[in-house]
Scaffold this active site. Structure first.
Site: not given
Length: 309
Positions: A295, A2-3, A56
């Site tokens: 990433r 979740p960003e 976040k």
């Protein structure tokens, strides 16, 4: 993971719980990234007053009930407001149930509430990978929040800010004699820089990838080689992308839902993230993928060329 848009949407979805009183706190698995405090049940008889977001992190603000049963920050019993700091980690979510609900395998905490109309609600913290955290803000806030950069949707995050950060604020490098220190422009990949929480918070992989694509900047471009004009465009796209993602409820790529069970729809608008091997929406070149700091970074080799200065 979740960003920022997912966390912001989660914050908004918790609004129905505001003003409700905590009646029970059950911790089933305390071992998350950091252990859940063993005194979380102290929140019983507190009221959820407000919910904030920083980067976040969610900050849940609770106020105690006065002796007359009315929520108040002025307490004859010397009770003080309490704040929970919640991070959803890689796979966490807060899920609201308007009735008593059975515990599922990955429900690690259930907090029960009752409203002024006697409506009972449960808030479940669900986290299969257990990388999230639930902590007291007063104990961990300084450690986890003080080093964070500006919010990307705030007035503090500007092209001037990011450009000067890149050009002047690289980590100090000591010379061999360890006496003098010099500063150099940041030469790390621009994508790595905008994903660093010290530079700007909440720009995760999805939104960094999409913003760089719309800006025509290769993700591996050394940050100090990105022109001021490109930085202006990039900052504008970061803000626009995040605002659009929040409006669409964030991205649901696996099983993310917000507290009311709704999923996000931003993933339906993705141009490049997760689309390696497909055609670029703009020029129809084949999208390629590279690894930056472990990433995946998908880009269009034609629309986002590496330009050496």
């Amino acid at each position: 993971m979740p960003e920022l848009p997912e966390v912001e949407t989660t914050k908004t979805s918790l609004a129905p719980l505001l003003g409700q009183k905590v009646t029970n706190v059950q911790v089933f698995q305390p071992k998350l990234r950091w252990s859940i405090p063993d005194n979380l049940a102290d929140l019983v008889d507190y009221t959820l007053d407000s919910v904030e977001r920083r980067a976040k992190y969610l900050i849940l603000n609770f106020i105690p009930l006065a002796d007359d049963g009315i929520s108040s920050t002025v307490q004859p019993r010397n009770l003080q407001p309490r704040q929970l700091l919640v991070h959803l980690g890689m796979s966490g979510s807060l899920q609201q149930h308007n009735h008593a609900s059975d515990k599922r395998k990955h429900d690690h905490l259930i907090m029960s509430f009752i409203g002024a109309d006697s409506t009972q609600t449960q808030l479940h913290y669900y986290d299969p990978r257990r990388f999230g955290s639930i902590l007291w803000l007063e104990e961990y806030g300084d450690k986890l929040l003080n080093h964070l950069g500006p919010e990307p949707l705030s007035d503090a995050f500007t092209a001037d800010y990011l450009y000067h950060l890149i050009q002047r604020s690289r980590q100090s490098i000591q010379t061999q004699n360890s006496k003098s220190i010099k500063k150099q422009p940041i030469k790390r990949a621009i994508k790595s820089v905008i994903m660093e929480q010290q530079a700007v918070v909440g720009v995760g992989n999805i939104y960094a990838t999409e913003s760089l694509y719309l800006s025509g900047i290769h993700p591996a471009t050394p940050a100090n080689e990105v022109s001021y004009a490109q930085i202006v465009i990039l900052v504008a796209h970061i803000k626009t992308i995040l605002q659009k993602a929040i409006k669409l409820g964030g991205s649901t790529l696996r099983d993310f839902t917000v507290a009311d069970g709704q999923t996000g729809y931003f993933q339906q608008t993705l141009n490049v993230y997760g689309r390696q091997g497909n055609a670029c929406p703009h020029c129809e070149s084949t999208l390629e993928n590279i690894k930056l700091n472990g990433r995946a970074s998908v880009y269009c080799p034609l629309c986002q060329p590496i330009i050496s200065m």
